[in-house]
Structures are given as structure tokens and as C-alpha cells.
Motif scaffolding. Structure first.
Motif, PDB file in Angstrom:
ATOM      1  N   GLY A  17       0.810  -1.217   0.000  1.00 27.25           N
ATOM      2  CA  GLY A  17       0.000   0.000   0.000  1.00 27.25           C
ATOM      3  C   GLY A  17       0.840   1.262   0.000  1.00 27.25           C
ATOM      4  N   LEU A  18       1.910   1.263   0.785  1.00 33.02           N
ATOM      5  CA  LEU A  18       2.814   2.427   0.798  1.00 33.02           C
ATOM      6  C   LEU A  18       3.491   2.601  -0.557  1.00 33.02           C
ATOM      7  CD1 LEU A  18       4.470   2.025   4.310  1.00 33.02           C
ATOM      8  CD2 LEU A  18       2.759   3.716   3.627  1.00 33.02           C
ATOM      9  N   CYS A  19       3.866   1.486  -1.162  1.00 29.01           N
ATOM     10  CA  CYS A  19       4.484   1.555  -2.500  1.00 29.01           C
ATOM     11  C   CYS A  19       3.493   2.100  -3.516  1.00 29.01           C
ATOM     12  CB  CYS A  19       4.957   0.166  -2.937  1.00 29.01           C
ATOM     13  SG  CYS A  19       6.343  -0.497  -1.994  1.00 29.01           S
ATOM     14  N   GLU A  20       2.297   1.559  -3.489  1.00 29.69           N
ATOM     15  CA  GLU A  20       1.269   1.973  -4.439  1.00 29.69           C
ATOM     16  C   GLU A  20       0.909   3.450  -4.272  1.00 29.69           C
ATOM     17  OE1 GLU A  20      -3.298   0.763  -4.860  1.00 29.69           O
ATOM     18  OE2 GLU A  20      -1.907  -0.927  -5.066  1.00 29.69           O
ATOM     19  N   ALA A  21       0.958   3.937  -3.045  1.00 27.44           N
ATOM     20  CA  ALA A  21       0.626   5.336  -2.773  1.00 27.44           C
ATOM     21  C   ALA A  21       1.752   6.279  -3.177  1.00 27.44           C
ATOM     22  CB  ALA A  21       0.311   5.503  -1.281  1.00 27.44           C
ATOM     23  N   GLY A  22       2.870   5.722  -3.607  1.00 25.93           N
ATOM     24  CA  GLY A  22       3.991   6.550  -4.028  1.00 25.93           C
ATOM     25  C   GLY A  22       4.779   7.129  -2.867  1.00 25.93           C
ATOM     26  N   LEU A  23       4.704   6.493  -1.711  1.00 23.40           N
ATOM     27  CA  LEU A  23       5.351   7.015  -0.512  1.00 23.40           C
ATOM     28  C   LEU A  23       6.745   6.445  -0.256  1.00 23.40           C
ATOM     29  CD1 LEU A  23       2.219   7.089   1.799  1.00 23.40           C
ATOM     30  CD2 LEU A  23       3.435   9.041   0.831  1.00 23.40           C
ATOM     31  N   ILE A  24       7.181   5.497  -1.072  1.00 21.13           N
ATOM     32  CA  ILE A  24       8.500   4.897  -0.885  1.00 21.13           C
ATOM     33  C   ILE A  24       9.454   5.500  -1.919  1.00 21.13           C
ATOM     34  CG2 ILE A  24       9.823   2.750  -0.791  1.00 21.13           C
ATOM     35  CD1 ILE A  24       7.623   2.994   1.363  1.00 21.13           C
ATOM     36  N   LYS A  25      10.589   5.969  -1.427  1.00 17.55           N
ATOM     37  CA  LYS A  25      11.571   6.605  -2.313  1.00 17.55           C
ATOM     38  C   LYS A  25      12.025   5.642  -3.410  1.00 17.55           C
ATOM     39  CE  LYS A  25      13.379   9.792   1.119  1.00 17.55           C
ATOM     40  NZ  LYS A  25      14.497  10.137   1.990  1.00 17.55           N
ATOM     41  N   ASP A  26      12.057   6.142  -4.623  1.00 21.50           N
ATOM     42  CA  ASP A  26      12.537   5.414  -5.799  1.00 21.50           C
ATOM     43  C   ASP A  26      11.708   4.172  -6.144  1.00 21.50           C
ATOM     44  OD1 ASP A  26      14.648   7.260  -6.115  1.00 21.50           O
ATOM     45  OD2 ASP A  26      15.836   6.163  -4.641  1.00 21.50           O
ATOM     46  N   VAL A  27      10.494   4.098  -5.636  1.00 20.81           N
ATOM     47  CA  VAL A  27       9.560   3.048  -6.039  1.00 20.81           C
ATOM     48  C   VAL A  27       8.424   3.763  -6.757  1.00 20.81           C
ATOM     49  CG1 VAL A  27       7.995   1.223  -5.275  1.00 20.81           C
ATOM     50  CG2 VAL A  27      10.207   1.534  -4.127  1.00 20.81           C
ATOM     51  N   ALA A  78      -1.389   2.147   7.190  1.00 24.75           N
ATOM     52  CA  ALA A  78       0.017   2.473   6.922  1.00 24.75           C
ATOM     53  C   ALA A  78       0.154   3.906   6.420  1.00 24.75           C
ATOM     54  CB  ALA A  78       0.598   1.490   5.905  1.00 24.75           C
ATOM     55  N   ILE A  79      -0.723   4.311   5.534  1.00 25.22           N
ATOM     56  CA  ILE A  79      -0.698   5.681   5.007  1.00 25.22           C
ATOM     57  C   ILE A  79      -0.999   6.677   6.125  1.00 25.22           C
ATOM     58  CG2 ILE A  79      -1.862   7.294   3.444  1.00 25.22           C
ATOM     59  CD1 ILE A  79      -2.200   4.822   1.535  1.00 25.22           C
ATOM     60  N   GLU A  80      -1.944   6.344   6.972  1.00 25.52           N
ATOM     61  CA  GLU A  80      -2.264   7.213   8.105  1.00 25.52           C
ATOM     62  C   GLU A  80      -1.054   7.356   9.035  1.00 25.52           C
ATOM     63  OE1 GLU A  80      -5.463   7.641  11.771  1.00 25.52           O
ATOM     64  OE2 GLU A  80      -5.756   6.057  10.289  1.00 25.52           O
ATOM     65  N   ALA A 131       7.378  14.226   2.284  1.00 23.69           N
ATOM     66  CA  ALA A 131       6.849  15.437   1.660  1.00 23.69           C
ATOM     67  C   ALA A 131       5.673  15.122   0.746  1.00 23.69           C
ATOM     68  CB  ALA A 131       7.947  16.139   0.866  1.00 23.69           C
ATOM     69  N   LYS A 132       5.572  13.894   0.327  1.00 18.81           N
ATOM     70  CA  LYS A 132       4.498  13.479  -0.565  1.00 18.81           C
ATOM     71  C   LYS A 132       3.179  13.473   0.207  1.00 18.81           C
ATOM     72  CE  LYS A 132       3.797  10.704  -4.336  1.00 18.81           C
ATOM     73  NZ  LYS A 132       4.119  10.829  -5.651  1.00 18.81           N
ATOM     74  N   THR A 133       2.158  14.021  -0.362  1.00 20.75           N
ATOM     75  CA  THR A 133       0.856  14.030   0.281  1.00 20.75           C
ATOM     76  C   THR A 133      -0.023  13.011  -0.413  1.00 20.75           C
ATOM     77  OG1 THR A 133       1.149  16.402   0.561  1.00 20.75           O
ATOM     78  CG2 THR A 133      -1.017  15.516   1.051  1.00 20.75           C
ATOM     79  N   TYR A 134      -0.698  12.224   0.366  1.00 13.21           N
ATOM     80  CA  TYR A 134      -1.586  11.209  -0.198  1.00 13.21           C
ATOM     81  C   TYR A 134      -2.930  11.348   0.479  1.00 13.21           C
ATOM     82  CZ  TYR A 134      -3.384   6.758  -1.810  1.00 13.21           C
ATOM     83  OH  TYR A 134      -4.139   5.794  -2.411  1.00 13.21           O
ATOM     84  N   ILE A 135      -3.971  11.423  -0.298  1.00 17.45           N
ATOM     85  CA  ILE A 135      -5.310  11.534   0.237  1.00 17.45           C
ATOM     86  C   ILE A 135      -5.988  10.176   0.117  1.00 17.45           C
ATOM     87  CG2 ILE A 135      -7.547  12.708   0.031  1.00 17.45           C
ATOM     88  CD1 ILE A 135      -5.198  14.578   0.717  1.00 17.45           C
ATOM     89  N   MET A 136      -6.454   9.672   1.254  1.00 19.35           N
ATOM     90  CA  MET A 136      -7.145   8.380   1.221  1.00 19.35           C
ATOM     91  C   MET A 136      -8.538   8.572   0.647  1.00 19.35           C
ATOM     92  SD  MET A 136      -6.067   6.425   4.702  1.00 19.35           S
ATOM     93  CE  MET A 136      -6.252   7.765   5.838  1.00 19.35           C
ATOM     94  N   ALA A 137      -8.944   7.596  -0.155  1.00 14.08           N
ATOM     95  CA  ALA A 137     -10.274   7.683  -0.788  1.00 14.08           C
ATOM     96  C   ALA A 137     -11.350   7.343   0.209  1.00 14.08           C
ATOM     97  CB  ALA A 137     -10.331   6.713  -1.955  1.00 14.08           C
TER      98      ALA A 137
END
Length: 135
Positions: A49-59, A77-79, A129-135
Motif C-alpha cells: 500500500g505504501l508503495c502503491e501510494a507513491g510514498l516509498i523513495k525510488d519506487v 500504513a498511510i495514516e 513530503a508526498k501528500t496522499y489523500i485516502m479515498a
């Protein structure tokens, strides 16, 4: 750090090095290095989920073979990353302490999701720094 945290770090290393192209495959390979038994699904979902959300560096999205269906573990995990971004003091918490903050008093069992988040955070593998909004 427990073996789920070590597996998450190793999976990121496998992707970043180009040794394994997809997040799911990297998780499987990494967990076989640290476990001889079948692993839990919750930490896996947190990692993917963290990878898919774009929260992991270079993934990146090219590393996602098949998107996760919305899972509560992904959301937790995103929270946790959002909490860590807002207050880095949480990085010194034990995984169960962070879990209890996220659960807001709900007695739901911890299944190592926060071990994944804290290991990645404390090893500089999360892009806060990446912001992710949960649906």
C-alpha cells in the motif's frame, strides 16, 4: 527491529537496485530471507500500500504489477506516515504504541503493520513530503 521491518527494508533495496522489478515479488523474496514459515498478510498489505501510494523513495508505478484492492492495512500504513510527517516524535514510538494512536481506542489486534512503517521511516525510505489523500 523485527523481521517484518527487515523484510520491508530489504524489499525496497531489491527494487531500488533493479534486482527485482515489482513490489510484490520483492516482498516475497525479502520475506523468504527472514522467515521460514508463511508470513502474515497485514504487513504485506501495509508495504504494498505504501508503495502503491507513491510514498516509498525510488519506487514508482512501473514497479506495481497489480494494484491492491483497497485494504484497511494500506489505509492504516498511510495514516501512520501522515502522523509521522506531522510529528516526527512518533518515529521513536514502538510499533504497538503507534498502532494504538491510529486505532483511537479500538482494540483491534496489531499485526506488524506499524513495524513495516517505522522500519521504512527510520531508514529514510519514505518520502514524507508526498501528500496522499485516502479515498
Amino acid at each position: 527491529m523485527n523481521n517484518y521491518g527487515k523484510s520491508a527494508i530489504r524489499a525496497v533495496e531489491l527494487i531500488q537496485s533493479g534486482e527485482v522489478p515489482y513490489t510484490e515479488d520483492a516482498w516475497k523474496k525479502a520475506t523468504t530471507e527472514f522467515f521460514t514459515i508463511k508470513t502474515k498478510a497485514c504487513p504485506r498489505s501495509a508495504f504494498l500500500g505504501l508503495c502503491e501510494a507513491g510514498l516509498i523513495k525510488d519506487v514508482h508505478q512501473i514497479h506495481i504489477k497489480q494494484p491492491l484492492k483497497n485494504t484497511i492495512n494500506k489505509d492504516h500504513a498511510i495514516e501512520a506516515v501522515q502522523l509521522l510527517t506531522e510529528n516526527e516524535d512518533y518515529a521513536s514510538y514502538k510499533s504497538l504504541q503507534l498502532w494504538r494512536i491510529i486505532m483511537l481506542g479500538n482494540q483491534k489486534s496489531h499485526n506488524f503493520q506499524m513495524d513495516v512503517v517505522l522500519a521504512l521511516w527510520n531508514n529514510g525510505m519514505i518520502s514524507p513530503a508526498k501528500t496522499y489523500i485516502m479515498a
